[in-house]
Every structure is written in C-alpha cells, then in structure tokens.
Design a protein around this motif. Structure first.
Motif, PDB file in Angstrom:
ATOM      1  N   GLU A  14       0.817  -1.217   0.000  1.00 51.88           N
ATOM      2  CA  GLU A  14       0.000   0.000   0.000  1.00 51.88           C
ATOM      3  C   GLU A  14       0.850   1.265   0.000  1.00 51.88           C
ATOM      4  OE1 GLU A  14      -1.619   3.538   1.582  1.00 51.88           O
ATOM      5  OE2 GLU A  14      -0.293   2.248   2.784  1.00 51.88           O
ATOM      6  N   SER A  15       1.958   1.262   0.722  1.00 50.94           N
ATOM      7  CA  SER A  15       2.816   2.454   0.779  1.00 50.94           C
ATOM      8  C   SER A  15       3.440   2.758  -0.577  1.00 50.94           C
ATOM      9  CB  SER A  15       3.918   2.266   1.828  1.00 50.94           C
ATOM     10  OG  SER A  15       4.753   1.164   1.505  1.00 50.94           O
ATOM     11  N   VAL A  16       3.660   1.728  -1.373  1.00 47.90           N
ATOM     12  CA  VAL A  16       4.214   1.911  -2.718  1.00 47.90           C
ATOM     13  C   VAL A  16       3.139   2.476  -3.648  1.00 47.90           C
ATOM     14  CG1 VAL A  16       5.348   0.777  -4.656  1.00 47.90           C
ATOM     15  CG2 VAL A  16       5.823   0.018  -2.317  1.00 47.90           C
ATOM     16  N   LEU A  17       1.954   1.862  -3.619  1.00 47.10           N
ATOM     17  CA  LEU A  17       0.867   2.345  -4.473  1.00 47.10           C
ATOM     18  C   LEU A  17       0.421   3.746  -4.081  1.00 47.10           C
ATOM     19  CD1 LEU A  17      -1.295  -0.867  -4.909  1.00 47.10           C
ATOM     20  CD2 LEU A  17       0.470   0.066  -6.415  1.00 47.10           C
ATOM     21  N   ARG A  18       0.608   4.113  -2.819  1.00 54.39           N
ATOM     22  CA  ARG A  18       0.321   5.472  -2.372  1.00 54.39           C
ATOM     23  C   ARG A  18       1.154   6.470  -3.166  1.00 54.39           C
ATOM     24  NH1 ARG A  18       2.080   6.365   3.544  1.00 54.39           N
ATOM     25  NH2 ARG A  18       1.367   4.189   3.615  1.00 54.39           N
ATOM     26  N   SER A  19       2.404   6.116  -3.403  1.00 60.48           N
ATOM     27  CA  SER A  19       3.285   6.964  -4.197  1.00 60.48           C
ATOM     28  C   SER A  19       2.913   6.923  -5.667  1.00 60.48           C
ATOM     29  CB  SER A  19       4.741   6.503  -4.017  1.00 60.48           C
ATOM     30  OG  SER A  19       5.604   7.131  -4.931  1.00 60.48           O
ATOM     31  N   HIS A  20       2.696   5.725  -6.199  1.00 61.51           N
ATOM     32  CA  HIS A  20       2.404   5.584  -7.626  1.00 61.51           C
ATOM     33  C   HIS A  20       1.096   6.279  -8.007  1.00 61.51           C
ATOM     34  CE1 HIS A  20       5.070   1.719  -8.017  1.00 61.51           C
ATOM     35  NE2 HIS A  20       5.723   2.780  -7.585  1.00 61.51           N
ATOM     36  N   SER A  21       0.125   6.236  -7.120  1.00 60.70           N
ATOM     37  CA  SER A  21      -1.169   6.846  -7.415  1.00 60.70           C
ATOM     38  C   SER A  21      -1.114   8.370  -7.404  1.00 60.70           C
ATOM     39  CB  SER A  21      -2.222   6.364  -6.406  1.00 60.70           C
ATOM     40  OG  SER A  21      -2.396   4.962  -6.506  1.00 60.70           O
ATOM     41  N   TRP A  22      -0.078   8.917  -6.813  1.00 57.32           N
ATOM     42  CA  TRP A  22       0.146  10.368  -6.812  1.00 57.32           C
ATOM     43  C   TRP A  22       0.638  10.864  -8.172  1.00 57.32           C
ATOM     44  CZ3 TRP A  22       5.180  12.339  -7.427  1.00 57.32           C
ATOM     45  CH2 TRP A  22       5.324  13.724  -7.259  1.00 57.32           C
ATOM     46  N   ARG A  23       1.240   9.968  -8.937  1.00 61.06           N
ATOM     47  CA  ARG A  23       1.870  10.365 -10.195  1.00 61.06           C
ATOM     48  C   ARG A  23       0.827  10.694 -11.257  1.00 61.06           C
ATOM     49  NH1 ARG A  23       6.325   5.418 -10.285  1.00 61.06           N
ATOM     50  NH2 ARG A  23       7.512   6.120  -8.437  1.00 61.06           N
ATOM     51  N   THR A  24       1.082  11.763 -11.980  1.00 59.99           N
ATOM     52  CA  THR A  24       0.225  12.182 -13.083  1.00 59.99           C
ATOM     53  C   THR A  24       1.099  12.440 -14.303  1.00 59.99           C
ATOM     54  OG1 THR A  24       0.426  14.545 -12.585  1.00 59.99           O
ATOM     55  CG2 THR A  24      -1.329  13.319 -11.434  1.00 59.99           C
ATOM     56  N   ALA A  25       0.454  12.617 -15.441  1.00 61.16           N
ATOM     57  CA  ALA A  25       1.220  12.972 -16.638  1.00 61.16           C
ATOM     58  C   ALA A  25       1.932  14.300 -16.442  1.00 61.16           C
ATOM     59  CB  ALA A  25       0.291  13.027 -17.844  1.00 61.16           C
ATOM     60  N   GLN A  26       1.307  15.217 -15.702  1.00 59.71           N
ATOM     61  CA  GLN A  26       1.895  16.532 -15.525  1.00 59.71           C
ATOM     62  C   GLN A  26       3.116  16.499 -14.603  1.00 59.71           C
ATOM     63  OE1 GLN A  26       0.892  19.366 -17.241  1.00 59.71           O
ATOM     64  NE2 GLN A  26       2.862  20.083 -16.448  1.00 59.71           N
ATOM     65  N   ASN A  27       3.026  15.785 -13.478  1.00 59.72           N
ATOM     66  CA  ASN A  27       4.157  15.812 -12.544  1.00 59.72           C
ATOM     67  C   ASN A  27       5.201  14.740 -12.814  1.00 59.72           C
ATOM     68  OD1 ASN A  27       3.370  13.353 -11.225  1.00 59.72           O
ATOM     69  ND2 ASN A  27       2.151  14.457  -9.702  1.00 59.72           N
ATOM     70  N   SER A  28       4.901  13.805 -13.728  1.00 60.82           N
ATOM     71  CA  SER A  28       5.831  12.703 -13.965  1.00 60.82           C
ATOM     72  C   SER A  28       6.170  12.458 -15.435  1.00 60.82           C
ATOM     73  CB  SER A  28       5.257  11.405 -13.370  1.00 60.82           C
ATOM     74  OG  SER A  28       5.064  11.530 -11.989  1.00 60.82           O
ATOM     75  N   ALA A  29       5.543  13.172 -16.344  1.00 63.60           N
ATOM     76  CA  ALA A  29       5.835  12.972 -17.778  1.00 63.60           C
ATOM     77  C   ALA A  29       5.682  14.262 -18.561  1.00 63.60           C
ATOM     78  CB  ALA A  29       4.920  11.893 -18.348  1.00 63.60           C
ATOM     79  N   SER A  30       5.976  15.391 -17.944  1.00 63.45           N
ATOM     80  CA  SER A  30       5.791  16.672 -18.640  1.00 63.45           C
ATOM     81  C   SER A  30       6.692  16.791 -19.870  1.00 63.45           C
ATOM     82  CB  SER A  30       6.059  17.843 -17.691  1.00 63.45           C
ATOM     83  OG  SER A  30       7.374  17.803 -17.179  1.00 63.45           O
ATOM     84  N   TYR A  31       7.848  16.109 -19.857  1.00 68.98           N
ATOM     85  CA  TYR A  31       8.754  16.142 -20.995  1.00 68.98           C
ATOM     86  C   TYR A  31       8.137  15.514 -22.240  1.00 68.98           C
ATOM     87  CZ  TYR A  31       9.715  11.123 -20.653  1.00 68.98           C
ATOM     88  OH  TYR A  31       9.604   9.759 -20.672  1.00 68.98           O
ATOM     89  N   LEU A  32       7.166  14.616 -22.026  1.00 66.00           N
ATOM     90  CA  LEU A  32       6.542  13.879 -23.124  1.00 66.00           C
ATOM     91  C   LEU A  32       5.281  14.561 -23.653  1.00 66.00           C
ATOM     92  CD1 LEU A  32       6.380  11.329 -24.907  1.00 66.00           C
ATOM     93  CD2 LEU A  32       5.328  10.135 -22.957  1.00 66.00           C
ATOM     94  N   LEU A  33       4.662  15.404 -22.855  1.00 67.73           N
ATOM     95  CA  LEU A  33       3.358  15.968 -23.208  1.00 67.73           C
ATOM     96  C   LEU A  33       3.332  16.684 -24.557  1.00 67.73           C
ATOM     97  CD1 LEU A  33       2.038  17.277 -19.758  1.00 67.73           C
ATOM     98  CD2 LEU A  33       1.691  15.056 -20.868  1.00 67.73           C
ATOM     99  N   PRO A  34       4.378  17.436 -24.953  1.00 69.67           N
ATOM    100  CA  PRO A  34       4.319  18.114 -26.253  1.00 69.67           C
ATOM    101  C   PRO A  34       4.215  17.166 -27.448  1.00 69.67           C
ATOM    102  CG  PRO A  34       6.023  19.092 -24.873  1.00 69.67           C
ATOM    103  CD  PRO A  34       5.592  17.833 -24.201  1.00 69.67           C
ATOM    104  N   TYR A  35       4.565  15.902 -27.255  1.00 70.17           N
ATOM    105  CA  TYR A  35       4.564  14.934 -28.348  1.00 70.17           C
ATOM    106  C   TYR A  35       3.235  14.185 -28.472  1.00 70.17           C
ATOM    107  CZ  TYR A  35       9.636  15.621 -28.096  1.00 70.17           C
ATOM    108  OH  TYR A  35      10.899  16.177 -28.077  1.00 70.17           O
ATOM    109  N   ILE A  36       2.382  14.291 -27.474  1.00 73.03           N
ATOM    110  CA  ILE A  36       1.139  13.527 -27.468  1.00 73.03           C
ATOM    111  C   ILE A  36       0.046  14.275 -28.227  1.00 73.03           C
ATOM    112  CG2 ILE A  36      -0.666  12.517 -26.020  1.00 73.03           C
ATOM    113  CD1 ILE A  36       1.414  12.085 -23.866  1.00 73.03           C
ATOM    114  N   LYS A  37      -0.544  13.591 -29.205  1.00 72.53           N
ATOM    115  CA  LYS A  37      -1.556  14.199 -30.069  1.00 72.53           C
ATOM    116  C   LYS A  37      -2.825  13.343 -30.072  1.00 72.53           C
ATOM    117  CE  LYS A  37       1.684  17.092 -31.307  1.00 72.53           C
ATOM    118  NZ  LYS A  37       1.710  18.467 -30.720  1.00 72.53           N
ATOM    119  N   PRO A  38      -3.958  13.937 -30.425  1.00 68.36           N
ATOM    120  CA  PRO A  38      -5.187  13.152 -30.553  1.00 68.36           C
ATOM    121  C   PRO A  38      -5.013  11.998 -31.542  1.00 68.36           C
ATOM    122  CG  PRO A  38      -5.685  15.494 -30.578  1.00 68.36           C
ATOM    123  CD  PRO A  38      -4.181  15.382 -30.664  1.00 68.36           C
ATOM    124  N   ASN A  39      -5.732  10.930 -31.303  1.00 68.81           N
ATOM    125  CA  ASN A  39      -5.799   9.752 -32.175  1.00 68.81           C
ATOM    126  C   ASN A  39      -4.591   8.822 -32.062  1.00 68.81           C
ATOM    127  OD1 ASN A  39      -8.199  10.912 -33.248  1.00 68.81           O
ATOM    128  ND2 ASN A  39      -6.935  12.113 -34.673  1.00 68.81           N
TER     129      ASN A  39
END
Length: 280
Positions: free
Chosen positions: A14-39
């Motif tokens: 549970e303590s591990v999933l507590r951390s993983h569930s906090w992660r979002t695309a914004q706080n953990s993958a912002s470097y990738l967001l400009p490349y993501i497109k619809p479809n």
C-alpha cells in the motif's frame, strides 16, 4: 506468461501504491506531453495503478487508444481498471505483459504504437539487459514514433537537513537494488543505454525533471510513505533476506524518515533522467 523478468524492489505494498497513485502525466511525464496528439496509439509499460496512463488516454481523445501493461497479475491492474471505469475512460486497456516480450505480445497487432513509454521501470530490470528492453520497445514503435523513458537517479537525490541516517538509507537502498540485479542510478545512464540499443545520438533528446517535497503536507506524506516502505514493503523482505541490513538498522532508517518529516526546514529533491528516442 512466464515468470516476470523484473524484480521489483518495492513490490506493490500500500505504501508503494500510495506513491504511484500520486503520479500524473503533468508531474511525472511533462517532458513527453508536447509529443502527445489526438488519435495516437500508446503503450505504457509498467503502468502500475494507471494514473499516468489514464491522463494520456484523455490527451489522445476517444479515437486514440492506450494499452497499459504490468509484468505479473495482481491487485494493481484491478485498481487501474476500476479507476478507468470510475473516470469514464474507455479508450484504454490494462493487461499482463513483459517488457522483454513486446514483439511476441503484439505480433498480431496490425498497427504499431506512436509512443512507447516507460516510467521508473528500467532501473528494476536486469542491468545487463536494459538495452535489450529498449530494443523491444523500439520494435513495437512505428516509424516516426518515439520511445520515451524517465528514470530516477538515487545517488543524485539530495535533502536538508543533513542527516547521516538519510545517507544510510540511500546507501542501503542502492545495495538492495543492485542485489536484485537492477541499477538504482538509472537516470544518468539513459543516453548510454539508448546508444547501446542502436539509437543514433542525433535521434535522442535528453532532459531532466525533478520532484521536490518541502511543504508541511509534502514532508508528512513523503516521510510517512518511506518509513512505511522501509518497515512493511518488499524492500524490508529483500533487505533482510540479502543480509544487507537487520531489523535494528531498518528501524533506525524509518525513524530517520519520521524525524526528517517533522523538520520545518526539511527539503527533499529527486532528479529524474529523461529521453525521447525517435524511431526511423
């Protein structure tokens, strides 16, 4: 599906999933967001409870599709599916899958992926096979697509106040992770691993991202999380089994985390290496 080729130092306590569930695309993958497109069609390897995966699903829209995989069955995929259902997200599927078997797993799929993403996974696999894993990722990426990786570097973590107990924690963690065959300082090695996997240097874009915990709420959350991991997760089991620490040492490390969380001037920063690898 054969036994997983990933030895996950933490497990899914549970303590591990507590951390993983906090992660979002914004706080953990912002470097990738400009490349993501619809479809787009995206593969998310080591998706855990799916919080980043589901953020990607929203970004690609209902005509896109994302697949999240984990190497072994368990409650974590059930949690991911339940979260998707609760958020009304339908352009996603979660399934069992191994990073070393991607070509076989998706051999009958007519369309390769636009993006193949992995977050905090390569540090846990056999360090002698990381380039093989990256080659598997490239093999299921369409021409013009990208392989995206983000990994922590434990030796680059830093904190205040200065504490011998915290240094003992990070040194112990690195010993345990390496005893499991992994590489806890993966962040600094991503470019090197990608080159060994056959990516040309001019096809690799490297960057770094951080997490920082400093406010009272952040310190309380982060310190409790690590104190609990130290005493209750697979980290404790593997540490004791390997003989790299005893109960007394683990209790001392947990107490160190608790004390750090109480420090008004407490500050903890984590450096993550990131790469975008373009596929020809």
């Amino acid at each position: 599906m054969p036994e997983s080729t990933v030895i996950y130092t933490h497990g899914h306590h549970e303590s591990v999933l507590r951390s993983h569930s906090w992660r979002t695309a914004q706080n953990s993958a912002s470097y990738l967001l400009p490349y993501i497109k619809p479809n787009m069609h995206i593969l998310d390897i080591g998706c855990g409870p799916g919080t980043i995966t589901l953020d990607f699903a929203i970004l690609i829209g209902p005509t896109g599709h994302i697949t999240g995989i984990e190497p072994s069955p368990g409650d974590v995929l059930t949690q991911a599916r339940e979260t998707a259902a609760s958020r009304g997200i339908t352009n996603v599927e979660f399934k069992i899958g191994d990073i070393f078997e991607l070509e076989e797993m998706f051999s009958e799929q007519t369309q390769k992926f636009d993006i193949v993403h992995v977050h905090q996974v390569l540090q846990h696999i056999d360090r002698e096979r990381v380039s093989e894993a990256l080659m598997q990722m490239r093999a299921v990426t369409k021409p013009g697509g990208i392989v995206a990786v983000r990994e922590t570097d434990f030796a680059a973590m830093t904190w205040f106040p200065v504490s011998g107990g915290m240094a003992e924690w990070v040194d112990t963690y690195q010993l345990v992770a390496r005893a499991n065959g992994g590489e806890p300082n993966a962040g600094r090695r991503l470019v090197s691993w990608a080159l060994k996997a056959g990516f040309a240097r001019d096809k690799i874009t490297a960057s770094a991202g951080t997490w920082c915990f400093s406010t009272p709420d952040q310190r309380d959350w982060w310190s409790r999380l690590w104190a609990d991991r130290t005493l209750s997760s697979n980290f404790k089991t593997t540490t004791l089994k390997s003989g790299l620490a005893d109960e007394e040492k683990l209790n001392r490390i947990a107490d160190t985390w608790t004390e750090w969380g109480k420090a008004e001037d407490g500050w903890f920063a984590i450096l993550n290496g990131e790469i975008i690898c373009r596929v020809d």
